[in-house]
Design an enzyme around this catalytic site. Sequence first.
Site, PDB file in Angstrom:
ATOM      1  N   GLY A  29     -10.703 -41.596 -23.395  1.00 55.36           N
ATOM      2  CA  GLY A  29     -12.056 -41.455 -23.957  1.00 55.36           C
ATOM      3  C   GLY A  29     -11.951 -41.267 -25.461  1.00 55.36           C
ATOM      4  O   GLY A  29     -12.776 -40.589 -26.083  1.00 55.36           O
ATOM      5  N   ALA A  30     -10.918 -41.910 -26.050  1.00 54.17           N
ATOM      6  CA  ALA A  30     -10.612 -41.636 -27.460  1.00 54.17           C
ATOM      7  C   ALA A  30     -11.634 -42.200 -28.429  1.00 54.17           C
ATOM      8  O   ALA A  30     -11.653 -41.808 -29.596  1.00 54.17           O
ATOM      9  CB  ALA A  30      -9.235 -42.233 -27.788  1.00 54.17           C
ATOM     10  N   GLY A  32     -14.767 -41.755 -28.030  1.00 55.07           N
ATOM     11  CA  GLY A  32     -15.996 -40.977 -27.800  1.00 55.07           C
ATOM     12  C   GLY A  32     -16.228 -39.874 -28.826  1.00 55.07           C
ATOM     13  O   GLY A  32     -15.446 -39.643 -29.745  1.00 55.07           O
ATOM     14  N   ASP A  33     -17.356 -39.206 -28.545  1.00 54.67           N
ATOM     15  CA  ASP A  33     -17.879 -38.187 -29.444  1.00 54.67           C
ATOM     16  C   ASP A  33     -16.953 -36.965 -29.604  1.00 54.67           C
ATOM     17  O   ASP A  33     -16.698 -36.499 -30.709  1.00 54.67           O
ATOM     18  CB  ASP A  33     -19.211 -37.770 -28.795  1.00 54.67           C
ATOM     19  CG  ASP A  33     -20.019 -36.882 -29.667  1.00 54.67           C
ATOM     20  OD1 ASP A  33     -20.185 -37.263 -30.827  1.00 54.67           O
ATOM     21  OD2 ASP A  33     -20.457 -35.819 -29.178  1.00 54.67           O
ATOM     22  N   LEU A  34     -16.407 -36.485 -28.489  1.00 56.48           N
ATOM     23  CA  LEU A  34     -15.578 -35.267 -28.545  1.00 56.48           C
ATOM     24  C   LEU A  34     -14.315 -35.512 -29.388  1.00 56.48           C
ATOM     25  O   LEU A  34     -13.881 -34.646 -30.154  1.00 56.48           O
ATOM     26  CB  LEU A  34     -15.181 -34.822 -27.133  1.00 56.48           C
ATOM     27  CG  LEU A  34     -14.426 -33.492 -27.080  1.00 56.48           C
ATOM     28  CD1 LEU A  34     -15.390 -32.320 -27.278  1.00 56.48           C
ATOM     29  CD2 LEU A  34     -13.685 -33.309 -25.771  1.00 56.48           C
ATOM     30  N   THR A  35     -13.766 -36.709 -29.267  1.00 58.03           N
ATOM     31  CA  THR A  35     -12.549 -37.018 -30.026  1.00 58.03           C
ATOM     32  C   THR A  35     -12.844 -36.972 -31.525  1.00 58.03           C
ATOM     33  O   THR A  35     -12.092 -36.373 -32.305  1.00 58.03           O
ATOM     34  CB  THR A  35     -12.020 -38.416 -29.643  1.00 58.03           C
ATOM     35  OG1 THR A  35     -11.911 -38.462 -28.226  1.00 58.03           O
ATOM     36  CG2 THR A  35     -10.688 -38.702 -30.273  1.00 58.03           C
ATOM     37  N   HIS A 200     -14.436 -23.910 -23.979  1.00 59.12           N
ATOM     38  CA  HIS A 200     -14.141 -23.781 -25.413  1.00 59.12           C
ATOM     39  C   HIS A 200     -14.542 -22.415 -25.981  1.00 59.12           C
ATOM     40  O   HIS A 200     -14.049 -22.001 -27.012  1.00 59.12           O
ATOM     41  CB  HIS A 200     -14.744 -24.941 -26.221  1.00 59.12           C
ATOM     42  CG  HIS A 200     -16.218 -24.830 -26.470  1.00 59.12           C
ATOM     43  ND1 HIS A 200     -17.152 -25.134 -25.524  1.00 59.12           N
ATOM     44  CD2 HIS A 200     -16.917 -24.437 -27.559  1.00 59.12           C
ATOM     45  CE1 HIS A 200     -18.361 -24.942 -26.015  1.00 59.12           C
ATOM     46  NE2 HIS A 200     -18.250 -24.516 -27.255  1.00 59.12           N
ATOM     47  N   HIS A 262     -19.277 -20.472 -19.827  1.00 57.62           N
ATOM     48  CA  HIS A 262     -19.234 -19.590 -20.996  1.00 57.62           C
ATOM     49  C   HIS A 262     -19.785 -18.181 -20.726  1.00 57.62           C
ATOM     50  O   HIS A 262     -19.171 -17.188 -21.083  1.00 57.62           O
ATOM     51  CB  HIS A 262     -20.027 -20.195 -22.158  1.00 57.62           C
ATOM     52  CG  HIS A 262     -19.739 -21.647 -22.408  1.00 57.62           C
ATOM     53  ND1 HIS A 262     -18.481 -22.178 -22.300  1.00 57.62           N
ATOM     54  CD2 HIS A 262     -20.551 -22.676 -22.759  1.00 57.62           C
ATOM     55  CE1 HIS A 262     -18.532 -23.480 -22.578  1.00 57.62           C
ATOM     56  NE2 HIS A 262     -19.780 -23.802 -22.858  1.00 57.62           N
ATOM     57  N   LYS A 362     -31.898 -23.187 -24.781  1.00 53.88           N
ATOM     58  CA  LYS A 362     -31.987 -24.171 -25.861  1.00 53.88           C
ATOM     59  C   LYS A 362     -33.326 -23.972 -26.553  1.00 53.88           C
ATOM     60  O   LYS A 362     -34.266 -23.458 -25.966  1.00 53.88           O
ATOM     61  CB  LYS A 362     -31.940 -25.583 -25.274  1.00 53.88           C
ATOM     62  CG  LYS A 362     -30.665 -25.859 -24.508  1.00 53.88           C
ATOM     63  CD  LYS A 362     -29.890 -26.977 -25.164  1.00 53.88           C
ATOM     64  CE  LYS A 362     -28.566 -27.210 -24.499  1.00 53.88           C
ATOM     65  NZ  LYS A 362     -27.430 -27.061 -25.392  1.00 53.88           N
TER      66      LYS A 362
END
Length: 521
Positions: A29-30, A32-35, A200, A262, A362
């Site tokens: 998934g490189a 993508g957004d998280l990367t 995270h 979390h 949110k």
Amino acid sequence: MDNVQATVSLTETLCLEVRAPSCGIVIFGASGDLTARKLLPSLFSLFTRGLLPENFFVLGYARTPLGTDGFREQARKALREKFHPPDDELAEFCKLLHYLPGDYADAALYAELSRNLRKLDADYDAGGRLVFYLSTPPKVYDTVVARLADAGLLHEPDGGRGWRRVVVEKPFGHDLESARALDERLHRHLQERQIYRIDHYLGKETVQNVLMLRFANTVFEPVWNRHYVDHVQITAAEDIGIEHRAGYYDGTGLLRDMFQNHMLQLLCLVAMEPPAAFDADSLRDEKLKLLRSVRPLAADDVRKQVVRAQYTGGRIGDKDVAGYRQEKNIPDDSLTETLAAAEFFIDNWRWRGVPFYLRSGKRMHRRLTEIAVVFKRVPHSIFTPIAAPDLQPDMLVMNVQPHEGMALSLQAKQPGPKLCLGTLEMAMNYRDLFAGEQPDAYERLLLDIMLGDQTLFVRHDNVEMEWRILAPILDDWRKEDAEGHTGLKFYPAGSWGPPEVAELMTGNGRTWHNPPPGRRR
Ligand code: BG6
């Protein structure tokens, strides 16, 4: 008295760091957004701090037809925007990056991946050590892991020196059953010590500091129990909405998105017993014990102790924002909750009878994540005519973000000839104390994966217990909705939630700690 601040400085520092061994990381998934947002910036940051292994490479793998040059160009762009680094430093880092396009299900491509990895391992002298980071939609986790296993890539060569580790991002399932099924499928090919489940929040500086504060000091432990603590509040409020994640968020909702991971992890850190050692299993054993002690909610309790709500249009700062049902790709009759608040009890000797209030949402009034431990009021006031109930309770606030730090508020004499009491706040702020940006949570976590330290990762039995705690709530909500009498409440964007959130506490004579925006504590 509110602004009185204590001076704090950290004098002697004891460090536990060791350098990670040579290895390579394959990011699925490189493209993508998280990367771009987290993984490459964190690796770059570790690189500039000299914390990456001596021999190291990254291989990006995704469906997007990019080449290594294209991947490096994307990385340069993302890193330039974030860090404005010198060109030579950026060029050095980008030399470590490689890319292979491919479909996650195509067995032939895993053979190609295997060939590429053999070559990279030899070129970089990475010692046969590989991290597979699954930054993909969870529905392909199974396929990727099975294909990796079929291609022999999960086999650990060289008597354990050449290891293989797999990193998965949440959500870990959608409920207890699917979480168990996912684990069962992962465990067909991997041992638990090879699986790194990311939460995270556990990599955040201030979250790790909860452990240091509790277990590297003696001053708090004697009062950290039902005799002195009146209640604990855990808040994770965001002012952002669902952004471009309608597809994921609708039908998932806040409870699964924030509480299952979390929020319950924060609860563990603040409430668990001291582990015998700071290592992965000691810590996760204690968390498991704590999660098991959370009192299960019966259907009637859910109605009394849990609030779910959804934002409507409102104003945040000086901007008008749309309601949840008006967001792009959200059905206009969606019953997905964007806020949840709950009162939990922990049935053990330390906490029996002490309520733990958790809330997250949110589009709330401001961005704020904190843990507030509110102590009991004094039993008797000697300062007549001031009565004991008029004295404010002492409170320790551990501010996770955005103003990382902590503050202890106490009652003290206001200077002057008259006898006046007020609240004095002893506060410390990480940014004042340690110049520069705080490291991103992913830096710590990536480093720990390379070091083989699972302390800040979630073990499968912890995940399962988290789902067990939430199961009665999810069941009750599903039932209510199916019967057509949903308990979903509404709150205007920019508020602290519907009145029912405040009422969870006011019924018991307590109030939420709601510092205004901009206030640092
Ligand atoms: C993620 C959730 O896990 O955490 C998001 O999926 C949420 O919905 C985010 O916005 C919050 O993280 P942080 O680090 O910004 O508090």
